[in-house]
Write an enzyme that holds these catalytic residues in place. Structure first.
Site, PDB file in Angstrom:
ATOM      1  N   CYS A   1       0.838  -1.206   0.000  1.00 36.34           N
ATOM      2  CA  CYS A   1       0.000   0.000   0.000  1.00 36.34           C
ATOM      3  C   CYS A   1       0.872   1.255   0.000  1.00 36.34           C
ATOM      4  O   CYS A   1       1.470   1.569  -1.019  1.00 36.34           O
ATOM      5  CB  CYS A   1      -0.969  -0.052   1.178  1.00 36.34           C
ATOM      6  SG  CYS A   1      -2.290   1.149   1.080  1.00 36.34           S
TER       7      CYS A   1
ATOM      8  N   HIS B   1      -3.378  -5.295   1.676  1.00 36.01           N
ATOM      9  CA  HIS B   1      -2.713  -5.497   2.964  1.00 36.01           C
ATOM     10  C   HIS B   1      -2.671  -6.966   3.359  1.00 36.01           C
ATOM     11  O   HIS B   1      -3.549  -7.433   4.070  1.00 36.01           O
ATOM     12  CB  HIS B   1      -3.446  -4.705   4.057  1.00 36.01           C
ATOM     13  CG  HIS B   1      -3.301  -3.235   3.887  1.00 36.01           C
ATOM     14  ND1 HIS B   1      -2.149  -2.570   4.220  1.00 36.01           N
ATOM     15  CD2 HIS B   1      -4.135  -2.315   3.382  1.00 36.01           C
ATOM     16  CE1 HIS B   1      -2.278  -1.289   3.940  1.00 36.01           C
ATOM     17  NE2 HIS B   1      -3.482  -1.097   3.423  1.00 36.01           N
TER      18      HIS B   1
ATOM     19  N   GLU C   1      -0.747  -8.240   5.437  1.00 36.51           N
ATOM     20  CA  GLU C   1      -0.415  -8.340   6.872  1.00 36.51           C
ATOM     21  C   GLU C   1      -1.655  -8.333   7.760  1.00 36.51           C
ATOM     22  O   GLU C   1      -1.577  -8.681   8.928  1.00 36.51           O
ATOM     23  CB  GLU C   1       0.568  -7.227   7.273  1.00 36.51           C
ATOM     24  CG  GLU C   1      -0.020  -5.837   7.473  1.00 36.51           C
ATOM     25  CD  GLU C   1      -0.266  -5.060   6.175  1.00 36.51           C
ATOM     26  OE1 GLU C   1      -0.141  -5.658   5.078  1.00 36.51           O
ATOM     27  OE2 GLU C   1      -0.598  -3.858   6.259  1.00 36.51           O
TER      28      GLU C   1
END
Lengths: 179, 301
Positions: free
Chosen positions: A71, A162, A164
């Site tokens: 991002c 994302h 994560e």
């Protein structure tokens, strides 16, 4: 420095690698790969410049360090950001557009195919940037609605979404194998 | 995946809401009242701005009823900056919240700094696509707000005072509550949930993980880089700065310094460097001079 770094560190730990937080250029000495997290790219860029880490990163890349940008991190990797004059690392042959998927209310979760992955990946998009142009050195590993969202060039990996924030470590694993 | 935790049972929009809060970690969210202020904040390195009609220190001086800002002002600020724009609605005023959502703000703060619209109930934040942040003074209040759908918690402190003591008290109380329940046997947790006025499932999750299921920021009284660093040490993951910046002698320098302090909160030599020559901090009001009826933190149910 700023953003979802703790979530990335959790993922790195999950795949059995060791992670450290990078706040100064000295912190760079011990690492093989750098993850630039999601956050606000303008803030991260300012912190990189103010604390003299921009150039040391570029030098480490020359000597073989890999970078994974998610991002905001992808924006920093790009050579060009549309409608923006913010400083970039200027490393990857991609052009990006900030917040191209809209404001927070347009944030979403979506599943897509990733090259060489058996199962689709469910990514979370939050005020995400888009890759609007890329040159032939860049390999596109995933697309969503016809737009590239995961790209690789040498030891550089960039994605709009994302990984994560999910429980799925496959893209972190891919980066680990690259470096 | 193990679906036993409360936060793992939430729908997917929950993830994007909490996800944005994750992106703001390690950053500073600054109160601004004009597009010019917003630009200064963005240039200084703010991770987000909070659009307000008046900063809390001025709300105290003005008295009367403090309400949601004029949409025109919020739109002006959205145009001026590329970072997320937050705005405040009154406690329980779900129509103000709907208006802010229609304006496309990125986060709504259902805030005790404005005059409450409801003396018993908060907004049902699950009905919204936009994420909410809410204030708390202890774990029970934090978990009630999360149960209603808040995607970020900030300890309240006492806004508009420039005195950090309440922010410290609320953060320490929250952290103490979490440490305590982490060490309790499971049979005691239902009674703890009753005493704290918190949803049982969320108490179970915190007892297991030792932390809130959403990011936890600090607000209310931060005026210096050292204050910001102190709150980070005590467990804040980011800091809201309201009156502290634009009520100080040199807002640009102070804003930059507080951003740096949040990154280097653990490096005293660097903090010494950062704290030099920032001009006058906001004058502030000591908590001991503040009348009980003038305290804002007690608002919220």
């Amino acid at each position: 420095m700023q953003g979802a770094f703790q979530k990335h560190l959790d993922m790195v730990k999950k795949i059995g690698a060791e992670g450290v937080e990078i706040r100064t250029s000295d912190d760079l000495d011990s690492i093989d790969g750098l993850i630039i997290p999601g956050g606000e790219s303008t803030v991260i860029a300012k912190l990189l410049i103010k604390n003299d880490i921009m150039n040391p990163i570029l030098e480490r890349v020359k000597s073989g360090m890999g970078i994974f940008g998610t991002c905001a991190g992808m924006i920093l990797l790009a050579k060009k950001a549309e409608e923006s004059d913010q400083p970039l690392l200027n490393l990857m042959n991609i052009t990006v557009k900030r917040n191209a998927y809209g404001r927070q209310q347009e944030s979403f979760e979506a599943s897509f195919k990733v090259k060489n992955f058996d199962e689709p990946f469910a990514g979370i998009f939050i005020r995400s940037p888009k890759i609007t142009e890329f040159s032939k050195e860049v390999e596109i590993l995933a697309e969503f609605e016809g737009v590239p969202i995961l790209a690789k060039e040498g030891k550089l990996l960039a994605c709009s979404f994302h990984p994560e924030l999910t429980g799925d470590t496959r893209i972190h694993q891919l980066f680990l194998e690259m470096i | 995946m193990n679906k036993s935790k409360w936060s793992e049972k939430q729908e997917s929009t929950w993830k994007t809401k909490v996800g944005l809060a994750e992106m703001l970690k390690g950053g500073v969210i600054m109160d601004v009242v004009t597009p010019e202020h917003a630009k200064i904040a963005e240039d200084a390195g703010a991770a987000a701005v909070m659009a307000l009609e008046r900063v809390p220190a001025d709300i105290r001086v003005a008295g009367g009823v403090a309400r949601m800002s004029d949409p025109e002002m919020i739109i002006g600020i959205q145009k001026a900056v590329s970072i997320p724009v937050m705005a405040k609605c009154r406690i329980g005023h779900f129509v103000e919240a709907q208006i802010l959502e229609a304006l496309g703000v990125d986060f709504i703060d259902e805030s005790e700094v404005l005059t409450p619209a409801d003396d018993r109930f908060h907004v049902n934040k699950r009905n919204f696509k936009v994420p909410f942040v809410c204030g708390c003074r202890d774990l029970g209040e934090a978990l009630r707000r999360i149960g209603e759908g808040a995607a970020m918690i900030r300890t309240k402190g006492e806004a508009g005072t420039g005195d950090v003591i309440e922010a410290v008290r609320h953060m320490r109380t929250l952290q103490d509550d979490m440490r305590r329940i982490k060490n309790l046997p499971i049979e005691e947790l239902m009674t703890v949930a009753k005493e704290m006025g918190a949803p049982y499932e969320l108490i179970l999750e915190v007892a297991e993980t030792g932390k809130l299921p959403v990011p936890n920021f600090s607000a209310g009284g931060v005026a210096t880089p050292a204050d910001a660093a102190l709150m980070m040490h005590l467990g804040a993951e980011s800091v809201f700065v309201g009156s502290g910046i634009f009520k100080s002698g040199d807002p640009v320098k102070r804003a930059q310094a507080i951003v740096q302090a949040v990154t280097f909160y653990n490096d005293p030599a660097k903090l010494a460097e950062i704290s030099k020559n920032l001009g006058e901090p906001m004058t502030g009001i000591g908590m001991s001079q503040l009348k009980e009826s003038d305290k804002l933190a007690g608002r919220g149910w």
